[in-house]
Design a protein around this motif. Structure first.
Motif, PDB file in Angstrom:
ATOM      1  N   GLY A 172       9.802   2.302  -1.069  1.00  0.00           N
ATOM      2  CA  GLY A 172       8.518   2.970  -0.859  1.00  0.00           C
ATOM      3  C   GLY A 172       8.588   3.971   0.343  1.00  0.00           C
ATOM      4  O   GLY A 172       8.093   4.962   0.429  1.00  0.00           O
ATOM      5  N   ARG A 173       9.344   3.236   1.069  1.00  0.00           N
ATOM      6  CA  ARG A 173       9.441   4.146   2.692  1.00  0.00           C
ATOM      7  C   ARG A 173      10.789   5.028   2.476  1.00  0.00           C
ATOM      8  O   ARG A 173      10.689   5.733   3.624  1.00  0.00           O
ATOM      9  CB  ARG A 173       9.720   3.033   3.572  1.00  0.00           C
ATOM     10  CG  ARG A 173       8.428   2.037   3.994  1.00  0.00           C
ATOM     11  CD  ARG A 173       8.914   1.173   4.845  1.00  0.00           C
ATOM     12  NE  ARG A 173       7.786   0.583   5.670  1.00  0.00           N
ATOM     13  CZ  ARG A 173       7.802   0.117   6.711  1.00  0.00           C
ATOM     14  NH1 ARG A 173       8.856   0.300   7.710  1.00  0.00           N
ATOM     15  NH2 ARG A 173       6.745  -0.505   7.414  1.00  0.00           N
TER      16      ARG A 173
ATOM     17  N   LEU B 186       9.244  -6.967   4.856  1.00  0.00           N
ATOM     18  CA  LEU B 186       9.111  -5.983   3.606  1.00  0.00           C
ATOM     19  C   LEU B 186      10.019  -6.468   2.504  1.00  0.00           C
ATOM     20  O   LEU B 186      11.019  -7.267   2.653  1.00  0.00           O
ATOM     21  CB  LEU B 186      10.072  -4.635   4.031  1.00  0.00           C
ATOM     22  CG  LEU B 186       9.345  -3.998   5.132  1.00  0.00           C
ATOM     23  CD1 LEU B 186      10.326  -2.843   5.661  1.00  0.00           C
ATOM     24  CD2 LEU B 186       8.126  -3.402   4.928  1.00  0.00           C
ATOM     25  N   THR B 187       9.420  -6.277   1.303  1.00  0.00           N
ATOM     26  CA  THR B 187      10.137  -6.542  -0.044  1.00  0.00           C
ATOM     27  C   THR B 187      11.005  -5.328  -0.387  1.00  0.00           C
ATOM     28  O   THR B 187      10.924  -4.463   0.545  1.00  0.00           O
ATOM     29  CB  THR B 187       8.967  -6.664  -1.006  1.00  0.00           C
ATOM     30  OG1 THR B 187       8.469  -5.607  -1.285  1.00  0.00           O
ATOM     31  CG2 THR B 187       8.028  -7.869  -0.946  1.00  0.00           C
TER      32      THR B 187
ATOM     33  N   ASP C 184       9.056  -2.464  -1.072  1.00  0.00           N
ATOM     34  CA  ASP C 184       8.313  -1.825   0.101  1.00  0.00           C
ATOM     35  C   ASP C 184       9.296  -0.845   0.592  1.00  0.00           C
ATOM     36  O   ASP C 184       8.904   0.196   1.124  1.00  0.00           O
ATOM     37  CB  ASP C 184       7.916  -2.968   1.216  1.00  0.00           C
ATOM     38  CG  ASP C 184       7.037  -3.678   0.709  1.00  0.00           C
ATOM     39  OD1 ASP C 184       5.920  -3.499  -0.111  1.00  0.00           O
ATOM     40  OD2 ASP C 184       6.875  -5.021   1.091  1.00  0.00           O
TER      41      ASP C 184
ATOM     42  N   ARG D 121      15.342  -5.982   6.861  1.00  0.00           N
ATOM     43  CA  ARG D 121      14.284  -5.909   5.832  1.00  0.00           C
ATOM     44  C   ARG D 121      13.265  -7.170   5.943  1.00  0.00           C
ATOM     45  O   ARG D 121      11.972  -6.951   6.204  1.00  0.00           O
ATOM     46  CB  ARG D 121      14.646  -5.594   4.540  1.00  0.00           C
ATOM     47  CG  ARG D 121      13.485  -5.542   3.612  1.00  0.00           C
ATOM     48  CD  ARG D 121      14.254  -5.317   2.081  1.00  0.00           C
ATOM     49  NE  ARG D 121      14.889  -6.496   1.428  1.00  0.00           N
ATOM     50  CZ  ARG D 121      14.417  -7.420   0.951  1.00  0.00           C
ATOM     51  NH1 ARG D 121      13.130  -7.703   0.850  1.00  0.00           N
ATOM     52  NH2 ARG D 121      15.450  -8.632   0.578  1.00  0.00           N
TER      53      ARG D 121
END
Length: 79
Positions: free
Chosen positions: A30-31, A23-24, A27, A18
């Motif tokens: 959200g994916r 990405l947080t 994030d 990650r």
């Protein structure tokens, strides 16, 4: 190999991928195409929960890496 070592290593793998992707946790959530929240991601990354193989698969898809990269346990030292 103890269960907590396996969970911790898988969590480290998720976190490392990650972070490499920039990405947080938000994030990543959200994916993922499912109901999961940042609290669950945090628990997985810290090795505090035993994620199902399906959840790990969804995480690997969201991170665009093979599931084998998430589940790689090579750095764990065996007795």
């Amino acid at each position: 190999m103890k269960k907590d070592e396996v969970l911790r290593k898988i969590g480290e793998n998720v976190k490392n991928v990650r972070l490499k992707k920039g990405l947080t946790q938000v994030d990543l959530v959200g994916r993922i195409e499912a109901r999961i929240d940042t609290t669950n991601i945090s628990r997985i990354e810290k090795g505090r929960t035993n994620a199902t193989i399906h959840t790990l698969f969804r995480i690997s898809e969201a991170l665009e890496v093979p599931l084998s990269e998430i589940c790689n346990l090579k750095s764990i030292q065996l007795p």
